[in-house]
Design a protein around this motif. Structure first.
Motif, mmCIF file in Angstrom:
data_model
loop_
_atom_site.group_PDB
_atom_site.id
_atom_site.type_symbol
_atom_site.label_atom_id
_atom_site.label_comp_id
_atom_site.label_asym_id
_atom_site.label_seq_id
_atom_site.Cartn_x
_atom_site.Cartn_y
_atom_site.Cartn_z
ATOM 1 N N ARG A 1 0.833 -1.194 0.000
ATOM 2 C CA ARG A 1 0.000 0.000 0.000
ATOM 3 C C ARG A 1 0.875 1.254 0.000
ATOM 4 N NH1 ARG A 1 -2.338 0.263 6.221
ATOM 5 N NH2 ARG A 1 -0.295 0.324 7.278
ATOM 6 N N ASN A 2 0.328 2.315 -0.620
ATOM 7 C CA ASN A 2 0.979 3.647 -0.608
ATOM 8 C C ASN A 2 2.441 3.601 -1.062
ATOM 9 O OD1 ASN A 2 -1.446 4.685 0.439
ATOM 10 N ND2 ASN A 2 -0.760 4.304 2.564
ATOM 11 N N GLY A 3 2.726 2.710 -2.033
ATOM 12 C CA GLY A 3 4.095 2.648 -2.560
ATOM 13 C C GLY A 3 5.067 1.921 -1.661
ATOM 14 N N PHE A 4 4.580 1.145 -0.706
ATOM 15 C CA PHE A 4 5.457 0.410 0.198
ATOM 16 C C PHE A 4 5.004 -1.050 0.289
ATOM 17 C CE2 PHE A 4 6.124 4.729 1.614
ATOM 18 C CZ PHE A 4 7.489 4.767 1.894
ATOM 19 N N LEU A 5 5.977 -1.921 0.491
ATOM 20 C CA LEU A 5 5.708 -3.306 0.860
ATOM 21 C C LEU A 5 5.967 -3.434 2.348
ATOM 22 C CD1 LEU A 5 7.481 -5.263 -2.035
ATOM 23 C CD2 LEU A 5 5.046 -4.776 -1.803
ATOM 24 N N GLU A 6 5.007 -3.990 3.072
ATOM 25 C CA GLU A 6 5.148 -4.133 4.515
ATOM 26 C C GLU A 6 4.994 -5.603 4.883
ATOM 27 O OE1 GLU A 6 2.222 -1.668 6.310
ATOM 28 O OE2 GLU A 6 3.059 0.220 5.535
ATOM 29 N N PHE A 7 5.914 -6.067 5.722
ATOM 30 C CA PHE A 7 5.874 -7.449 6.200
ATOM 31 C C PHE A 7 6.030 -7.442 7.720
ATOM 32 C CE2 PHE A 7 7.666 -7.645 1.925
ATOM 33 C CZ PHE A 7 6.831 -8.566 1.319
ATOM 34 N N THR A 8 5.240 -8.257 8.378
ATOM 35 C CA THR A 8 5.444 -8.493 9.812
ATOM 36 C C THR A 8 5.424 -9.993 10.034
ATOM 37 O OG1 THR A 8 3.057 -8.374 10.266
ATOM 38 C CG2 THR A 8 4.339 -6.331 10.511
ATOM 39 N N ILE A 9 6.364 -10.450 10.838
ATOM 40 C CA ILE A 9 6.408 -11.865 11.185
ATOM 41 C C ILE A 9 6.620 -11.965 12.688
ATOM 42 C CG2 ILE A 9 8.875 -12.010 10.621
ATOM 43 C CD1 ILE A 9 8.302 -14.953 9.813
ATOM 44 N N THR A 10 5.744 -12.714 13.314
ATOM 45 C CA THR A 10 5.758 -12.851 14.778
ATOM 46 C C THR A 10 5.929 -14.327 15.124
ATOM 47 O OG1 THR A 10 4.283 -10.952 14.980
ATOM 48 C CG2 THR A 10 4.501 -12.386 16.909
ATOM 49 N N ASN A 11 6.765 -14.593 16.106
ATOM 50 C CA ASN A 11 6.947 -15.978 16.542
ATOM 51 C C ASN A 11 7.095 -16.027 18.055
ATOM 52 O OD1 ASN A 11 9.810 -14.941 15.488
ATOM 53 N ND2 ASN A 11 10.133 -16.245 17.277
ATOM 54 N N THR A 12 6.901 -17.206 18.596
ATOM 55 C CA THR A 12 7.061 -17.409 20.032
ATOM 56 C C THR A 12 8.518 -17.222 20.412
ATOM 57 O OG1 THR A 12 5.281 -19.024 19.995
ATOM 58 C CG2 THR A 12 6.724 -19.033 21.926
ATOM 59 N N CYS A 13 8.748 -16.474 21.490
ATOM 60 C CA CYS A 13 10.134 -16.240 21.943
ATOM 61 C C CYS A 13 10.102 -15.837 23.403
ATOM 62 C CB CYS A 13 10.788 -15.157 21.104
ATOM 63 S SG CYS A 13 12.474 -14.762 21.629
ATOM 64 N N GLU A 14 10.644 -16.678 24.257
ATOM 65 C CA GLU A 14 10.738 -16.329 25.659
ATOM 66 C C GLU A 14 11.797 -15.237 25.843
ATOM 67 O OE1 GLU A 14 11.521 -19.899 27.816
ATOM 68 O OE2 GLU A 14 9.457 -20.638 27.663
ATOM 69 N N ASP A 15 11.590 -14.388 26.833
ATOM 70 C CA ASP A 15 12.496 -13.249 27.068
ATOM 71 C C ASP A 15 12.624 -12.398 25.802
ATOM 72 O OD1 ASP A 15 12.950 -14.068 29.675
ATOM 73 O OD2 ASP A 15 14.638 -15.348 29.075
ATOM 74 N N ALA A 16 11.474 -12.112 25.183
ATOM 75 C CA ALA A 16 11.482 -11.382 23.908
ATOM 76 C C ALA A 16 12.148 -10.017 24.025
ATOM 77 C CB ALA A 16 10.051 -11.221 23.396
ATOM 78 N N GLU A 17 11.927 -9.332 25.154
ATOM 79 C CA GLU A 17 12.527 -8.006 25.322
ATOM 80 C C GLU A 17 14.055 -8.090 25.337
ATOM 81 O OE1 GLU A 17 10.893 -6.147 28.716
ATOM 82 O OE2 GLU A 17 8.870 -5.947 27.883
ATOM 83 N N LYS A 18 14.572 -9.104 26.008
ATOM 84 C CA LYS A 18 16.020 -9.285 26.079
ATOM 85 C C LYS A 18 16.590 -9.624 24.699
ATOM 86 C CE LYS A 18 19.557 -12.023 28.431
ATOM 87 N NZ LYS A 18 19.804 -13.106 29.426
ATOM 88 N N VAL A 19 15.868 -10.508 23.982
ATOM 89 C CA VAL A 19 16.343 -10.900 22.646
ATOM 90 C C VAL A 19 16.285 -9.714 21.688
ATOM 91 C CG1 VAL A 19 15.871 -12.380 20.657
ATOM 92 C CG2 VAL A 19 15.685 -13.296 22.989
ATOM 93 N N ALA A 20 15.260 -8.873 21.794
ATOM 94 C CA ALA A 20 15.104 -7.728 20.888
ATOM 95 C C ALA A 20 16.257 -6.744 21.026
ATOM 96 C CB ALA A 20 13.776 -7.031 21.153
ATOM 97 N N ALA A 21 16.912 -6.730 22.185
ATOM 98 C CA ALA A 21 18.026 -5.800 22.404
ATOM 99 C C ALA A 21 19.356 -6.349 21.905
ATOM 100 C CB ALA A 21 18.126 -5.470 23.898
ATOM 101 N N MET A 22 19.368 -7.596 21.462
ATOM 102 C CA MET A 22 20.618 -8.205 20.996
ATOM 103 C C MET A 22 20.936 -7.759 19.564
ATOM 104 S SD MET A 22 20.167 -12.096 22.421
ATOM 105 C CE MET A 22 20.004 -12.443 24.186
ATOM 106 N N PRO A 23 22.245 -7.788 19.173
ATOM 107 C CA PRO A 23 22.643 -7.407 17.789
ATOM 108 C C PRO A 23 22.335 -8.523 16.797
ATOM 109 C CG PRO A 23 24.584 -8.047 19.039
ATOM 110 C CD PRO A 23 23.436 -8.097 20.012
ATOM 111 N N LEU A 24 21.040 -8.783 16.576
ATOM 112 C CA LEU A 24 20.644 -9.937 15.764
ATOM 113 C C LEU A 24 21.041 -9.789 14.298
ATOM 114 C CD1 LEU A 24 17.050 -10.547 17.228
ATOM 115 C CD2 LEU A 24 19.196 -11.679 17.856
ATOM 116 N N PHE A 25 21.188 -8.525 13.814
ATOM 117 C CA PHE A 25 21.502 -8.311 12.406
ATOM 118 C C PHE A 25 23.004 -8.292 12.131
ATOM 119 C CE2 PHE A 25 17.403 -6.096 13.115
ATOM 120 C CZ PHE A 25 16.611 -6.947 12.365
ATOM 121 N N GLN A 26 23.810 -8.465 13.150
ATOM 122 C CA GLN A 26 25.262 -8.465 12.977
ATOM 123 C C GLN A 26 25.687 -9.788 12.356
ATOM 124 O OE1 GLN A 26 27.608 -7.178 16.351
ATOM 125 N NE2 GLN A 26 29.167 -8.702 15.898
#
Length: 585
Positions: free
Chosen positions: A510-535
Motif C-alpha cells: 500500500r501507498n508505494g510500500f511493501l510491509e511485512f510483519t512476522i511474529t513468533n514465540t520467543c521467551e524473554d522477547a525483550e532481552k532478545v530484541a536488544a541483541m545485535p541480531l543483524f550483525q
C-alpha cells in the motif's frame, strides 16, 4: 542489458587504469627530468670544486715563482754595481743566463718618468713606463721605499712586488711574469722576469684547461666547459693598440678565462649577467649549431680577491661564471630508456589488473548465476509442489464425494460435519496460498507451510494487494527476505513444546510500500530484541548448526532497497520483525 552493464564496468576500470598510468607516466617523466637536472648540477658542482682547486694550485705556483724572482733580484743586486750607469747590458745577458731567467732589466727614475734603462733584452731599452697603470704607481712606491699598496693582483713583500703573468707591453706576442726589487742600496729597480712557459707546463699537467679536457672526455653527455669573466664577457677581448700598430691583448681581462667557447647562443650574455647578478644558477635548453643542448650557468664566488681576473677597469674580482654545455639528446636517451622500462611495467601491471578484474568478474558472475539458478530451481520445485497438491486434491475429489455420500446415507451427521470441516480447511488453505497473486511468493509459502506441518508449527499467513507485484530481481530478493525470516522464526519456535509453536506472517502492499510483519514465540522477547541480531556471524542458536548469516542477509537486502527493518517484543513471549520497503507498481 546484463552484457551492457558488464561492458560499462570493464570500460570504467580500463579508463581509470589508463588515467592512473598516464598521470604516473608524466609525473615520473618530470621526476626523471628533475633527477637529471640535479645530476648535471652535481657534475657542475664537482667541476666547480676541481676548477677552484686547480686554480688555487696555479696561483700558489705563481707565488712560488714570485719568491724565486725575489731571490734572483737579490742575487743580481749583489752581482752588479749599485750605480746603474756602471752596469752594462752584456753583464745582464750573462747574469740572466746564470740565474735561469729570460731577462733582467734595470729601471731608473728620470724626472717625472721611470725608464727601462739597462736590459739583457735590447728591445726594452729606453722604454717609458709612465703610461703603465698600475705598474708606474708600483715603481714609484718602490723608489720611495714604501710598501706596495694597490688594488691589483700580485705578491707584495718588503721592497718587492711581483705582478701576475701578463702580455708584455714591449713585446705583445709574449707573456711574462716580472719581479721588481729595490732596497735603497742602488739607484735602480732590479727587474728579472720569466716567460709563461713554466706555468704553461704546470697547467698542462694539473691546470684548469687540463681538468676541463679530462672531465669532458669522461662524461659523454658533456660537450663544453667554459670559465667566463662576467664583467668583460659582454664587451669582448680587451686590447691596447701601440703607436707602432702592435695590438696587446690583456690576459687578466679576457672574457674567456679557461676552456672553449664554441656553442655560442644569443642569450648567453643575458644568462651570464643574470647568473652573476642574482647569484643563482641559470639553466636553459636550446638549439645551438644545429644541436639541441642543455646549458647551465653557475656563478662562483671565492672568499677573497685571489683570482687572476680583473674587471674592465683593472679592479681585481672575486668571482667568475662557470658554463656547462650538455648534449640534450644523450639526456633524452637516458630518460627514454628509463621511461621505456616504466612503460613496460605499466603495461604489464595494466594487463595483470585487467586479467585479475576479468577473473574476479567472471567468478562473481558465475556465483551470481549459480545463486539465481538455485533460486529459480527452488521456485520451480515449489511451484511444481503447489500444482501437485492441487492436482492431488482434484484427483481425490471423487473419493471425497463418495465418502460424504456414504456418511450421509448412514446418517453419520457428526462424522460428516468433522470430515467436511477438515476437507474445506485444506481447500481454503490452498486457495489462500494461490490467492497471494505472486507465483514465486506463493510457492515459497506453500513450501514453508508444508515444512511447518512437518514441524508441528502453527503457521498462519496473509497477503494483501500482491496481485500486481512484478516478477524479477525484486521478487527473488523478497523471497530471500521472507525465507530467512520464516526459517529464523521456525528455528526459534522449535525450541518450545508443540503447544507454543506459533508463527504469523502478514504481507501488505500500500501507498508505494511493501510491509511485512512476522511474529513468533520467543521467551524473554525483550532481552532478545536488544541483541545485535543483524550483525553478521551473531546467533543466539547453536554455533555449530547456525552461522548467524540469515538476519544479516535480510538487513543487507532491505538496506539495498533503502527500506527499514525493526524488531520489538510483542508481549513477554512474542517477538515481531517489521519490514518496510519502498515499491512502485
Amino acid at each position: 542489458m546484463q552484457r551492457n552493464i558488464w561492458f560499462m564496468a570493464i570500460s570504467v576500470i580500463v579508463v581509470i587504469i589508463l588515467l592512473n598510468n598516464t598521470a604516473y607516466y608524466f609525473l615520473t617523466k618530470e621526476s626523471l627530468e628533475d633527477a637529471l637536472n640535479r645530476e648535471v648540477a652535481a657534475v657542475a658542482r664537482q667541476i666547480e670544486f676541481s676548477v677552484e682547486q686547480s686554480r688555487l694550485g696555479a696561483e700558489r705556483y705563481q707565488d712560488l715563482i714570485g719568491d724565486e724572482l725575489r731571490v734572483v733580484s737579490i742575487a743580481a743586486q749583489y752581482a752588479l754595481d749599485p750605480d746603474v750607469d756602471k752596469v752594462t747590458n752584456e753583464q745582464l745577458v750573462e747574469l740572466s743566463a746564470k740565474l735561469g731567467v729570460n731577462h733582467i732589466t734595470l729601471l731608473k727614475r728620470v724626472k717625472d718618468d721611470i725608464l727601462l734603462y739597462k736590459s739583457s733584452d735590447e728591445t726594452q731599452l729606453g722604454k717609458s713606463t709612465k703610461s703603465w697603470d698600475p705598474w708606474f704607481t708600483v715603481f714609484n712606491q718602490l723608489f720611495d721605499q714604501q710598501n706596495v699598496e694597490i688594488d691589483w693582483l700580485g705578491k707584495s713583500l718588503p721592497g718587492f712586488w711581483s705582478g701576475p703573468f701578463e702580455v708584455a707591453s714591449t713585446d705583445p706576442g709574449s707573456i711574462y711574469k716580472w719581479g721588481y726589487y729595490f732596497d735603497g742600496t742602488t739607484n735602480y729597480i732590479t727587474d728579472p722576469y720569466i716567460s709563461y712557459t713554466k706555468l704553461a707546463e704546470y697547467e698542462e699537467l694539473t691546470g684548469v684547461d687540463s681538468l676541463i679536457k679530462k672531465t669532458i672526455e669522461s662524461n659523454k653527455a658533456l660537450l663544453e666547459v667554459t670559465v667566463l669573466n662576467p664583467e668583460t664577457f659582454a664587451k669582448g677581448p680587451f686590447e691596447t693598440v701601440h703607436p707602432n700598430g702592435e695590438v696587446q691583448e690583456h690576459i687578466l681581462q679576457q672574457p674567456i678565462l679557461y676552456g672553449s667557447y664554441n656553442y655560442v647562443a644569443k642569450s648567453d650574455v643575458a644568462n651570464v649577467s643574470k647568473a652573476f647578478n642574482t647569484k643563482q644558477n641559470v639553466t636553459v635548453d636550446e638549439v645551438v649549431n644545429g644541436k639541441h643542448v642543455f646549458k647551465m650557468f653557475i656563478p662562483v664566488f671565492t672568499e677573497d680577491k685571489g683570482l687572476n681576473i680583473v674587471d674592465e677597469n683593472g679592479v681585481p674580482m672575486d668571482s667568475y661564471v662557470l658554463t656547462l654545455v650538455s648534449d640534450y639528446q644523450v639526456i633524452r636517451d637516458q630518460m627514454s630508456t628509463q621511461l621505456l622500462n616504466i612503460a613496460i611495467i605499466i603495461v604489464l601491471v595494466t594487463a595483470l589488473s585487467l586479467v585479475t578484474a576479468a577473473v574476479v568478474m567472471n567468478y562473481y558472475r558465475r556465483s551470481r548465476d549459480n545463486a539465481v539458478q538455485v533460486t529459480q530451481q527452488t521456485y520451480v520445485d515449489e511451484i511444481n509442489q503447489m500444482f501437485h497438491s492441487i492436482r492431488a486434491q482434484r484427483h481425490d475429489f471423487l473419493n471425497h464425494v463418495q465418502t460424504i455420500h456414504s456418511l450421509a446415507e448412514l446418517n453419520k451427521h457428526e462424522e460428516l460435519i468433522a470430515y467436511t470441516k477438515e476437507l474445506t480447511g485444506e481447500i481454503r488453505q490452498m486457495n489462500d496460498i494461490i490467492n497471494i497473486g505472486n507465483p514465486a511468493i506463493a510457492a515459497l509459502i506453500r513450501s514453508k507451510t508444508s515444512q511447518a506441518e512437518s514441524y508441528r508449527i502453527m503457521f498462519e499467513c496473509t497477503f494483501t494487494s500482491f496481485e500486481q507485484l512484478e516478477m524479477g530481481v525484486k521478487t527473488l530478493d523478497l523471497n530471500r527476505i521472507l525465507g530467512n525470516l520464516i526459517d529464523n522464526a521456525f528455528d526459534e519456535t522449535m525450541r518450545y513444546p508443540e503447544s507454543m509453536r506459533m508463527v504469523e506472517l502478514h504481507g501488505l502492499q500500500r501507498n508505494g510500500f511493501l510491509e511485512f510483519t512476522i511474529t513468533n514465540t520467543c521467551e524473554d522477547a525483550e532481552k532478545v530484541a536488544a541483541m545485535p541480531l543483524f550483525q553478521s556471524g551473531y546467533s543466539t542458536k547453536d554455533q555449530q548448526e547456525h552461522q548467524g548469516l540469515g538476519l544479516s542477509i535480510v538487513k543487507s537486502i532491505v538496506d539495498k532497497y533503502k527500506g527499514t527493518i525493526d524488531i520489538h517484543a510483542d508481549g513477554p513471549d512474542r517477538l515481531t520483525f517489521f519490514i518496510t520497503i519502498p515499491h512502485k507498481i
